[in-house]
Design an enzyme around this catalytic site. Structure first.
Site, PDB file in Angstrom:
ATOM      1  N   LYS A 179       4.787  -3.578   0.851  1.00 52.51           N
ATOM      2  CA  LYS A 179       4.741  -2.866  -0.430  1.00 52.51           C
ATOM      3  C   LYS A 179       5.528  -1.552  -0.349  1.00 52.51           C
ATOM      4  O   LYS A 179       6.334  -1.254  -1.230  1.00 52.51           O
ATOM      5  CB  LYS A 179       3.271  -2.602  -0.797  1.00 52.51           C
ATOM      6  CG  LYS A 179       3.071  -1.896  -2.121  1.00 52.51           C
ATOM      7  CD  LYS A 179       1.693  -2.147  -2.680  1.00 52.51           C
ATOM      8  CE  LYS A 179       0.615  -1.264  -2.084  1.00 52.51           C
ATOM      9  NZ  LYS A 179       0.774   0.174  -2.418  1.00 52.51           N
ATOM     10  N   SER A 180       5.289  -0.776   0.699  1.00 51.57           N
ATOM     11  CA  SER A 180       5.987   0.516   0.832  1.00 51.57           C
ATOM     12  C   SER A 180       7.501   0.315   0.852  1.00 51.57           C
ATOM     13  O   SER A 180       8.254   1.047   0.199  1.00 51.57           O
ATOM     14  CB  SER A 180       5.590   1.202   2.145  1.00 51.57           C
ATOM     15  OG  SER A 180       4.260   1.594   2.114  1.00 51.57           O
ATOM     16  N   ARG A 213      10.624   1.413  -1.998  1.00 51.55           N
ATOM     17  CA  ARG A 213      11.783   2.230  -1.610  1.00 51.55           C
ATOM     18  C   ARG A 213      13.087   1.477  -1.835  1.00 51.55           C
ATOM     19  O   ARG A 213      14.104   2.069  -2.218  1.00 51.55           O
ATOM     20  CB  ARG A 213      11.633   2.643  -0.145  1.00 51.55           C
ATOM     21  CG  ARG A 213      10.535   3.708   0.042  1.00 51.55           C
ATOM     22  CD  ARG A 213       9.993   3.698   1.451  1.00 51.55           C
ATOM     23  NE  ARG A 213       9.097   4.815   1.741  1.00 51.55           N
ATOM     24  CZ  ARG A 213       7.797   4.850   1.398  1.00 51.55           C
ATOM     25  NH1 ARG A 213       7.245   3.841   0.739  1.00 51.55           N
ATOM     26  NH2 ARG A 213       7.044   5.888   1.716  1.00 51.55           N
ATOM     27  N   GLY A 257       0.229   4.810  -6.784  1.00 53.57           N
ATOM     28  CA  GLY A 257       0.459   6.167  -6.278  1.00 53.57           C
ATOM     29  C   GLY A 257       1.862   6.293  -5.709  1.00 53.57           C
ATOM     30  O   GLY A 257       2.507   7.335  -5.852  1.00 53.57           O
ATOM     31  N   ARG A 309      -6.172  10.590  -9.270  1.00 50.07           N
ATOM     32  CA  ARG A 309      -5.657  10.886  -7.920  1.00 50.07           C
ATOM     33  C   ARG A 309      -4.815  12.174  -7.900  1.00 50.07           C
ATOM     34  O   ARG A 309      -4.105  12.467  -8.848  1.00 50.07           O
ATOM     35  CB  ARG A 309      -4.853   9.682  -7.397  1.00 50.07           C
ATOM     36  CG  ARG A 309      -5.774   8.466  -7.267  1.00 50.07           C
ATOM     37  CD  ARG A 309      -5.069   7.273  -6.716  1.00 50.07           C
ATOM     38  NE  ARG A 309      -4.633   7.495  -5.344  1.00 50.07           N
ATOM     39  CZ  ARG A 309      -3.842   6.649  -4.689  1.00 50.07           C
ATOM     40  NH1 ARG A 309      -3.394   5.555  -5.290  1.00 50.07           N
ATOM     41  NH2 ARG A 309      -3.502   6.893  -3.453  1.00 50.07           N
ATOM     42  N   THR A 346       1.504  12.605   5.103  1.00 50.54           N
ATOM     43  CA  THR A 346       1.572  11.666   3.986  1.00 50.54           C
ATOM     44  C   THR A 346       3.017  11.306   3.675  1.00 50.54           C
ATOM     45  O   THR A 346       3.836  12.180   3.371  1.00 50.54           O
ATOM     46  CB  THR A 346       0.856  12.189   2.701  1.00 50.54           C
ATOM     47  OG1 THR A 346       1.643  11.829   1.551  1.00 50.54           O
ATOM     48  CG2 THR A 346       0.655  13.688   2.697  1.00 50.54           C
ATOM     49  N   GLN A 352       4.089   9.674   1.198  1.00 50.75           N
ATOM     50  CA  GLN A 352       4.439   9.768  -0.221  1.00 50.75           C
ATOM     51  C   GLN A 352       4.986  11.151  -0.537  1.00 50.75           C
ATOM     52  O   GLN A 352       5.983  11.286  -1.240  1.00 50.75           O
ATOM     53  CB  GLN A 352       3.224   9.436  -1.088  1.00 50.75           C
ATOM     54  CG  GLN A 352       2.840   7.964  -0.945  1.00 50.75           C
ATOM     55  CD  GLN A 352       1.666   7.560  -1.818  1.00 50.75           C
ATOM     56  OE1 GLN A 352       1.004   8.398  -2.413  1.00 50.75           O
ATOM     57  NE2 GLN A 352       1.406   6.261  -1.876  1.00 50.75           N
ATOM     58  N   ASP A 387      -4.166   2.469   5.774  1.00 55.20           N
ATOM     59  CA  ASP A 387      -4.544   1.445   4.787  1.00 55.20           C
ATOM     60  C   ASP A 387      -5.360   0.305   5.407  1.00 55.20           C
ATOM     61  O   ASP A 387      -5.951  -0.500   4.687  1.00 55.20           O
ATOM     62  CB  ASP A 387      -3.290   0.880   4.111  1.00 55.20           C
ATOM     63  CG  ASP A 387      -2.611   1.927   3.233  1.00 55.20           C
ATOM     64  OD1 ASP A 387      -3.261   2.913   2.847  1.00 55.20           O
ATOM     65  OD2 ASP A 387      -1.411   1.760   2.944  1.00 55.20           O
ATOM     66  N   LYS A 424      -7.865   7.548  -2.150  1.00 56.75           N
ATOM     67  CA  LYS A 424      -7.027   6.360  -2.347  1.00 56.75           C
ATOM     68  C   LYS A 424      -7.386   5.738  -3.707  1.00 56.75           C
ATOM     69  O   LYS A 424      -7.971   6.395  -4.548  1.00 56.75           O
ATOM     70  CB  LYS A 424      -7.225   5.387  -1.190  1.00 56.75           C
ATOM     71  CG  LYS A 424      -6.717   5.911   0.149  1.00 56.75           C
ATOM     72  CD  LYS A 424      -5.205   6.086   0.141  1.00 56.75           C
ATOM     73  CE  LYS A 424      -4.677   6.683   1.436  1.00 56.75           C
ATOM     74  NZ  LYS A 424      -3.284   7.065   1.335  1.00 56.75           N
TER      75      LYS A 424
HETATM   76  C1  S3P Z   1       2.360   4.929   1.282  1.00 56.76           C
HETATM   77  C2  S3P Z   1       1.823   5.972   2.000  1.00 56.76           C
HETATM   78  C3  S3P Z   1       0.379   6.102   2.256  1.00 56.76           C
HETATM   79  C4  S3P Z   1      -0.344   4.782   2.046  1.00 56.76           C
HETATM   80  C5  S3P Z   1       0.055   4.123   0.763  1.00 56.76           C
HETATM   81  C6  S3P Z   1       1.554   3.839   0.755  1.00 56.76           C
HETATM   82  C7  S3P Z   1       3.820   4.920   1.052  1.00 56.76           C
HETATM   83  O1  S3P Z   1      -0.168   7.058   1.356  1.00 56.76           O
HETATM   84  O2  S3P Z   1      -1.734   4.974   2.084  1.00 56.76           O
HETATM   85  O3  S3P Z   1      -0.642   2.901   0.586  1.00 56.76           O
HETATM   86  O4  S3P Z   1       4.363   3.856   0.649  1.00 56.76           O
HETATM   87  O5  S3P Z   1       4.460   5.940   1.288  1.00 56.76           O
HETATM   88  P1  S3P Z   1      -0.134   8.634   1.641  1.00 56.76           P
HETATM   89  O6  S3P Z   1       1.274   9.094   1.619  1.00 56.76           O
HETATM   90  O7  S3P Z   1      -0.943   9.250   0.549  1.00 56.76           O
HETATM   91  O8  S3P Z   1      -0.765   8.809   2.996  1.00 56.76           O
END
Ligand code: S3P
Length: 430
Positions: free
Chosen positions: A21-22, A26, A95, A123, A167, A169, A315, A342
């Site tokens: 997913k991450s 991107r 998020g 959030r 983090t 994100q 996660d 989360k």
């Molecule tokens: C993610 C970063 C993590 C993770 C989320 C996906 C990302 O969150 O928990 O499911 O894709 O960068 P945080 O950046 O809040 O730790």
């Protein structure tokens, strides 16, 4: 929608899990910002990633889906002002869409409003607002929550940002904004969070340097289109790794799973607990390490996990708690306060639902205390997923060792990250 699940005798087979997913988020973002035509092979067609696709379609990227691949004609670093829904971008439950996109919108020449669903609207966004304000963007929000009204500026001011949290994100939002800055932007964090953005930015031609827990990015004139393949998501594989470890007589192979060193904390911890896990066929695909994972039922012993490891398995902690209920001894997890913010409060959600199942799981302010002595036996009952995909999947795996019937409320939320989850689960239950 509720789902009813039952105990199983064994887990076996050879499976693949959906794409990461991450990395998919991107890939859509950077392909949309690039010049030329990118191909994203094996992308994740989940609800969250669809939100990112829609956002970039609204801003001028041409994104076609054909035969499991994305064909993206980039709009370049200067996106078009979104023309749909009163300039609103709807991020749904995601998020990652919201926070990473905010960094990109901070460097545009227009105003955008990001909204989301009930969970996302609770959030915290102050963590991205702070550095982006420092860079000169105008961002309006009430109490650091959605909706975010982002008025981009160009060039942004380059900053040296020291984050007190790990983090990816926030890091990614700052790095993406750094593409539009007037000089070198640096970002440092206490423990290295997932580094997919750094790897992919480099592949797209950005000038980026990583030094331990610090990253430096230089402004970009353009990004170059790429052809890439996304690995299977280790965070999705985690549920089936857990299933094979805790259901007696199990033997499962999961193919093509990403094992980026900033994401493989679960595997490291499980091996230390005595898990029979073998990684084979290790190779690199589109800047990411990937492999096949063979997992067999194992007698496990308890372990302690602290803040130095948590970012590498954040996660996976809900399903790790389930594994720990079946490990001999007391497992303590600390330094995981981020779980509270989360998709739901995952500390509260996990502790309350495991209690209903009869497990000995105590919620701590920043983690859990799990008593796995005598491999606590679980009893099926009616459980709440809190509409959180990872809670729903954790409870579904718990049902495999729970006597009687387990009913999970709002079970469809698995589509956020793992469409087809229940089908794969059914196929490996013997
Ligand atoms: C993610 C970063 C993590 C993770 C989320 C996906 C990302 O969150 O928990 O499911 O894709 O960068 P945080 O950046 O809040 O730790």
């Amino acid at each position: 929608m509720e789902i009813k699940l039952k105990k199983t005798d064994a887990i076996s087979g050879v499976i693949e899990v959906p794409a990461d997913k991450s990395i998919t988020h991107r890939a859509i973002m950077l392909s949309s910002l690039a010049e030329g035509n990118s191909v994203v092979r094996n992308y994740l067609p989940s609800d969250d990633c669809n939100r990112t696709i829609e956002a970039f379609r609204q801003m001028g990227a041409e994104i076609k889906i054909d035969n499991g691949k994305l064909y993206i004609k980039g709009a370049g670093l200067s996106l078009a002002k979104p023309q749909v829904g009163k300039y609103n971008i709807y991020a749904g439950n995601s998020g990652t869409t919201t926070r990473l996109l905010s960094g990109i919108l901070a460097g545009q020449n227009f105003e955008t409003v990001i909204t989301g669903d009930d969970s996302l609207s609770k959030r915290p966004m102050q963590r991205i607002i702070d550095p982006l304000l420092k860079m000169g963007a105008e961002i309006k929000s009430t109490n650091g929550l959605l909706p975010l009204i982002i008025n981009g500026k160009r060039p942004l001011k380059s900053i040296n940002y020291e984050s007190d949290k790990s983090t990816a994100q926030v890091k990614s939002a700052v790095l993406f904004a750094g593409l539009y800055a007037d000089g070198v932007t640096t970002y440092s964090e206490p423990v290295r969070s997932r580094d997919h953005s750094e790897r992919m930015l480099k592949a797209f031609g950005a000038d980026i340097k990583v030094n331990g827990n610090s990253v430096a990015i230089y402004p970009a004139k353009k990004l170059n289109a790429q052809d890439m393949t996304i690995p299977g998501d280790i965070s999705s594989a985690a549920f089936f790794i857990a299933a094979a470890l805790i259901v007696p007589s199990s033997n499962l192979t999961i193919k093509n799973v990403g094992i980026n060193p900033t994401r493989d904390g679960l595997i490291e911890v499980l091996k230390q607990m005595g898990a029979d896990i073998t990684l084979s066929n290790i190779r690199e695909v589109s800047q990411e390490a990937i492999c096949d994972i063979v997992v067999k039922y194992s007698k496990l012993k308890a372990i302690n996990i602290d803040a130095s490891l948590v970012p590498r398995m954040i996660d996976e902690i809900p399903v790790f708690v389930l594994i720990a209920t079946q490990a001999q001894g007391i497992t303590k997890i600390s330094g995981a306060k981020e779980l509270k913010i989360k998709e739901t409060d995952r500390i509260e959600a996990v502790a309350s639902q495991f209690k209903k199942l009869g497990a000995q799981v105590e919620a701590l302010e920043d983690g859990f205390m799990i008593n796995g002595n005598n491999e606590v036996s679980l009893t099926g009952t009616l459980l709440d997923s809190f509409e959180d995909h990872r809670i729903a999947m954790t409870l579904a795996i718990a049902s495999l060792i729970a006597s009687g019937e387990t009913i999970i409320k709002d079970s469809h939320c698995v589509n956020i990250s793992f469409p087809g989850f229940y089908r794969v689960l059914k196929n490996i239950c013997k």
